[in-house]
Design a protein around this motif. Structure first.
Motif, PDB file in Angstrom:
ATOM      1  N   ARG A  38       0.836  -1.190   0.000  1.00 53.56           N
ATOM      2  CA  ARG A  38       0.000   0.000   0.000  1.00 53.56           C
ATOM      3  C   ARG A  38       0.876   1.246   0.000  1.00 53.56           C
ATOM      4  NH1 ARG A  38      -2.739  -0.123   6.094  1.00 53.56           N
ATOM      5  NH2 ARG A  38      -0.963   0.756   7.234  1.00 53.56           N
ATOM      6  N   GLN A  39       0.306   2.307  -0.540  1.00 54.11           N
ATOM      7  CA  GLN A  39       1.014   3.577  -0.572  1.00 54.11           C
ATOM      8  C   GLN A  39       0.045   4.687  -0.228  1.00 54.11           C
ATOM      9  OE1 GLN A  39       3.325   4.329  -4.117  1.00 54.11           O
ATOM     10  NE2 GLN A  39       4.554   5.850  -3.034  1.00 54.11           N
ATOM     11  N   ALA A  40       0.328   5.357   0.866  1.00 52.57           N
ATOM     12  CA  ALA A  40      -0.479   6.494   1.288  1.00 52.57           C
ATOM     13  C   ALA A  40       0.140   7.768   0.720  1.00 52.57           C
ATOM     14  CB  ALA A  40      -0.535   6.556   2.814  1.00 52.57           C
ATOM     15  N   PRO A  41      -0.640   8.831   0.585  1.00 55.80           N
ATOM     16  CA  PRO A  41      -0.117  10.092   0.048  1.00 55.80           C
ATOM     17  C   PRO A  41       1.084  10.586   0.842  1.00 55.80           C
ATOM     18  CG  PRO A  41      -2.503  10.152   0.155  1.00 55.80           C
ATOM     19  CD  PRO A  41      -2.081   8.901   0.865  1.00 55.80           C
ATOM     20  N   GLY A  42       2.157  10.880   0.123  1.00 54.34           N
ATOM     21  CA  GLY A  42       3.341  11.419   0.763  1.00 54.34           C
ATOM     22  C   GLY A  42       4.188  10.402   1.500  1.00 54.34           C
ATOM     23  N   THR A  90      -5.927   4.185   5.146  1.00 52.42           N
ATOM     24  CA  THR A  90      -6.209   4.870   3.889  1.00 52.42           C
ATOM     25  C   THR A  90      -4.974   4.884   3.007  1.00 52.42           C
ATOM     26  OG1 THR A  90      -7.938   6.263   4.846  1.00 52.42           O
ATOM     27  CG2 THR A  90      -6.839   7.076   2.851  1.00 52.42           C
ATOM     28  N   ALA A  91      -5.117   4.358   1.797  1.00 57.66           N
ATOM     29  CA  ALA A  91      -3.986   4.247   0.868  1.00 57.66           C
ATOM     30  C   ALA A  91      -4.481   3.645  -0.440  1.00 57.66           C
ATOM     31  CB  ALA A  91      -2.894   3.358   1.447  1.00 57.66           C
ATOM     32  N   VAL A  92      -3.609   3.666  -1.429  1.00 59.96           N
ATOM     33  CA  VAL A  92      -3.813   2.868  -2.637  1.00 59.96           C
ATOM     34  C   VAL A  92      -3.191   1.504  -2.373  1.00 59.96           C
ATOM     35  CG1 VAL A  92      -3.302   2.580  -5.072  1.00 59.96           C
ATOM     36  CG2 VAL A  92      -3.817   4.860  -4.172  1.00 59.96           C
ATOM     37  N   TYR A  93      -3.972   0.470  -2.573  1.00 55.96           N
ATOM     38  CA  TYR A  93      -3.513  -0.895  -2.330  1.00 55.96           C
ATOM     39  C   TYR A  93      -3.179  -1.559  -3.672  1.00 55.96           C
ATOM     40  CZ  TYR A  93      -4.684  -0.640   2.583  1.00 55.96           C
ATOM     41  OH  TYR A  93      -4.712  -0.290   3.920  1.00 55.96           O
ATOM     42  N   LEU A  94      -2.017  -2.175  -3.713  1.00 53.00           N
ATOM     43  CA  LEU A  94      -1.528  -2.813  -4.940  1.00 53.00           C
ATOM     44  C   LEU A  94      -1.032  -4.213  -4.621  1.00 53.00           C
ATOM     45  CD1 LEU A  94       0.125   0.292  -4.656  1.00 53.00           C
ATOM     46  CD2 LEU A  94      -0.113  -0.087  -7.107  1.00 53.00           C
ATOM     47  N   CYS A  95      -1.059  -5.060  -5.620  1.00 54.54           N
ATOM     48  CA  CYS A  95      -0.484  -6.381  -5.441  1.00 54.54           C
ATOM     49  C   CYS A  95       0.703  -6.531  -6.390  1.00 54.54           C
ATOM     50  CB  CYS A  95      -1.519  -7.470  -5.699  1.00 54.54           C
ATOM     51  SG  CYS A  95      -2.065  -7.590  -7.399  1.00 54.54           S
ATOM     52  N   ASN A  96       1.572  -7.449  -6.039  1.00 58.55           N
ATOM     53  CA  ASN A  96       2.724  -7.766  -6.867  1.00 58.55           C
ATOM     54  C   ASN A  96       3.296  -9.058  -6.342  1.00 58.55           C
ATOM     55  OD1 ASN A  96       5.196  -7.565  -8.493  1.00 58.55           O
ATOM     56  ND2 ASN A  96       4.633  -5.415  -8.697  1.00 58.55           N
ATOM     57  N   LEU A 102       7.046  -7.726 -10.798  1.00 61.24           N
ATOM     58  CA  LEU A 102       6.140  -7.643 -11.936  1.00 61.24           C
ATOM     59  C   LEU A 102       5.752  -6.189 -12.191  1.00 61.24           C
ATOM     60  CD1 LEU A 102       3.793 -10.611 -10.913  1.00 61.24           C
ATOM     61  CD2 LEU A 102       5.794 -10.677 -12.421  1.00 61.24           C
ATOM     62  N   ASN A 103       5.154  -5.965 -13.326  1.00 61.34           N
ATOM     63  CA  ASN A 103       4.638  -4.626 -13.612  1.00 61.34           C
ATOM     64  C   ASN A 103       3.543  -4.280 -12.603  1.00 61.34           C
ATOM     65  OD1 ASN A 103       6.288  -4.409 -15.886  1.00 61.34           O
ATOM     66  ND2 ASN A 103       4.750  -5.321 -17.207  1.00 61.34           N
ATOM     67  N   TRP A 104       3.617  -3.066 -12.063  1.00 57.68           N
ATOM     68  CA  TRP A 104       2.603  -2.655 -11.105  1.00 57.68           C
ATOM     69  C   TRP A 104       1.290  -2.333 -11.826  1.00 57.68           C
ATOM     70  CZ3 TRP A 104       3.307  -3.080  -5.985  1.00 57.68           C
ATOM     71  CH2 TRP A 104       4.618  -3.161  -5.502  1.00 57.68           C
ATOM     72  N   GLY A 105       0.187  -2.697 -11.184  1.00 55.26           N
ATOM     73  CA  GLY A 105      -1.115  -2.296 -11.692  1.00 55.26           C
ATOM     74  C   GLY A 105      -1.464  -0.904 -11.202  1.00 55.26           C
ATOM     75  N   GLN A 106      -2.715  -0.529 -11.413  1.00 56.94           N
ATOM     76  CA  GLN A 106      -3.175   0.796 -11.002  1.00 56.94           C
ATOM     77  C   GLN A 106      -3.476   0.859  -9.507  1.00 56.94           C
ATOM     78  OE1 GLN A 106      -3.452   3.620 -13.018  1.00 56.94           O
ATOM     79  NE2 GLN A 106      -2.267   2.311 -14.385  1.00 56.94           N
ATOM     80  N   GLY A 107      -3.734  -0.285  -8.919  1.00 57.38           N
ATOM     81  CA  GLY A 107      -4.103  -0.297  -7.512  1.00 57.38           C
ATOM     82  C   GLY A 107      -5.574   0.019  -7.316  1.00 57.38           C
ATOM     83  N   THR A 108      -6.001  -0.104  -6.081  1.00 57.64           N
ATOM     84  CA  THR A 108      -7.378   0.221  -5.737  1.00 57.64           C
ATOM     85  C   THR A 108      -7.367   1.093  -4.480  1.00 57.64           C
ATOM     86  OG1 THR A 108      -9.584  -0.707  -5.325  1.00 57.64           O
ATOM     87  CG2 THR A 108      -7.713  -1.930  -4.398  1.00 57.64           C
ATOM     88  N   GLN A 109      -8.114   2.179  -4.514  1.00 59.85           N
ATOM     89  CA  GLN A 109      -8.102   3.157  -3.433  1.00 59.85           C
ATOM     90  C   GLN A 109      -8.978   2.694  -2.277  1.00 59.85           C
ATOM     91  OE1 GLN A 109      -6.465   6.352  -3.138  1.00 59.85           O
ATOM     92  NE2 GLN A 109      -7.209   6.146  -1.046  1.00 59.85           N
ATOM     93  N   VAL A 110      -8.411   2.737  -1.099  1.00 58.28           N
ATOM     94  CA  VAL A 110      -9.159   2.476   0.125  1.00 58.28           C
ATOM     95  C   VAL A 110      -9.109   3.742   0.968  1.00 58.28           C
ATOM     96  CG1 VAL A 110      -9.248   1.159   2.264  1.00 58.28           C
ATOM     97  CG2 VAL A 110      -8.706   0.004   0.099  1.00 58.28           C
ATOM     98  N   THR A 111     -10.270   4.257   1.291  1.00 54.83           N
ATOM     99  CA  THR A 111     -10.357   5.450   2.121  1.00 54.83           C
ATOM    100  C   THR A 111     -11.222   5.138   3.336  1.00 54.83           C
ATOM    101  OG1 THR A 111     -10.173   6.867   0.168  1.00 54.83           O
ATOM    102  CG2 THR A 111     -10.984   7.886   2.202  1.00 54.83           C
ATOM    103  N   VAL A 112     -10.655   5.359   4.513  1.00 52.08           N
ATOM    104  CA  VAL A 112     -11.356   5.055   5.756  1.00 52.08           C
ATOM    105  C   VAL A 112     -11.596   6.356   6.500  1.00 52.08           C
ATOM    106  CG1 VAL A 112     -11.363   3.693   7.862  1.00 52.08           C
ATOM    107  CG2 VAL A 112     -10.156   2.841   5.836  1.00 52.08           C
ATOM    108  N   SER A 113     -12.831   6.679   6.706  1.00 55.74           N
ATOM    109  CA  SER A 113     -13.171   7.913   7.416  1.00 55.74           C
ATOM    110  C   SER A 113     -13.377   7.633   8.898  1.00 55.74           C
ATOM    111  CB  SER A 113     -14.434   8.527   6.821  1.00 55.74           C
ATOM    112  OG  SER A 113     -15.533   7.648   7.002  1.00 55.74           O
ATOM    113  N   SER A 114     -13.083   8.656   9.685  1.00 55.14           N
ATOM    114  CA  SER A 114     -13.207   8.489  11.149  1.00 55.14           C
ATOM    115  C   SER A 114     -14.604   8.826  11.635  1.00 55.14           C
ATOM    116  CB  SER A 114     -12.184   9.376  11.852  1.00 55.14           C
ATOM    117  OG  SER A 114     -12.366  10.731  11.465  1.00 55.14           O
TER     118      SER A 114
END
Length: 114
Positions: A38-42, A90-96, A102-114
């Motif tokens: 996963r990769q979160a902003p920043g 909260t992050a973009v989740y990717l598999c590899n 392997l080539n990275w895909g686009q990922g799928t966004q997971v956003t969790v609100s408080s």
């Protein structure tokens, strides 16, 4: 051509659950250890969970007890069941593959609100 396609993300409230899917093509899927990242902003991309070709799993400390990785080799798909989600998930989740080669895909966004 190797392709990984992630899906299943969304906007949820804290405490909710989501199930992510990663469909692979162009690879002998059943022979490859896979991982969810996963990769979160920043922030740098981080490893969340791994599963070997034989089905052994491992988790980052920050998701242990909350996330479960699994695979269906017949469907060339890896899953990530996420429970008790927190805003910090909260992050973009990717598999590899694991290690990631392997080539990275686009990922799928997971956003969790408080």
């Amino acid at each position: 051509q190797v392709q990984l396609v992630e899906s299943g993300g969304g906007l949820v409230q804290a405490g909710a659950s989501l199930r992510l899917s990663c469909a692979g093509s162009g690879i002998i899927f059943r022979l490859i250890g896979m991982g969810w990242y996963r990769q979160a902003p920043g922030k740098q991309r981080e490893l969340v969970a791994t599963i070997t070709s034989g089905g052994s799993t491992n988790y980052a400390d920050f998701v242990k007890g909350r996330f479960t990785i699994s695979r269906d080799n017949a469907k060339n798909t890896v899953y990530l069941q996420m429970s008790s989600l927190k805003p910090e998930d909260t992050a973009v989740y990717l598999c590899n593959s694991r290690p990631a080669g392997l080539n990275w895909g686009q990922g799928t966004q997971v956003t969790v609100s408080s």
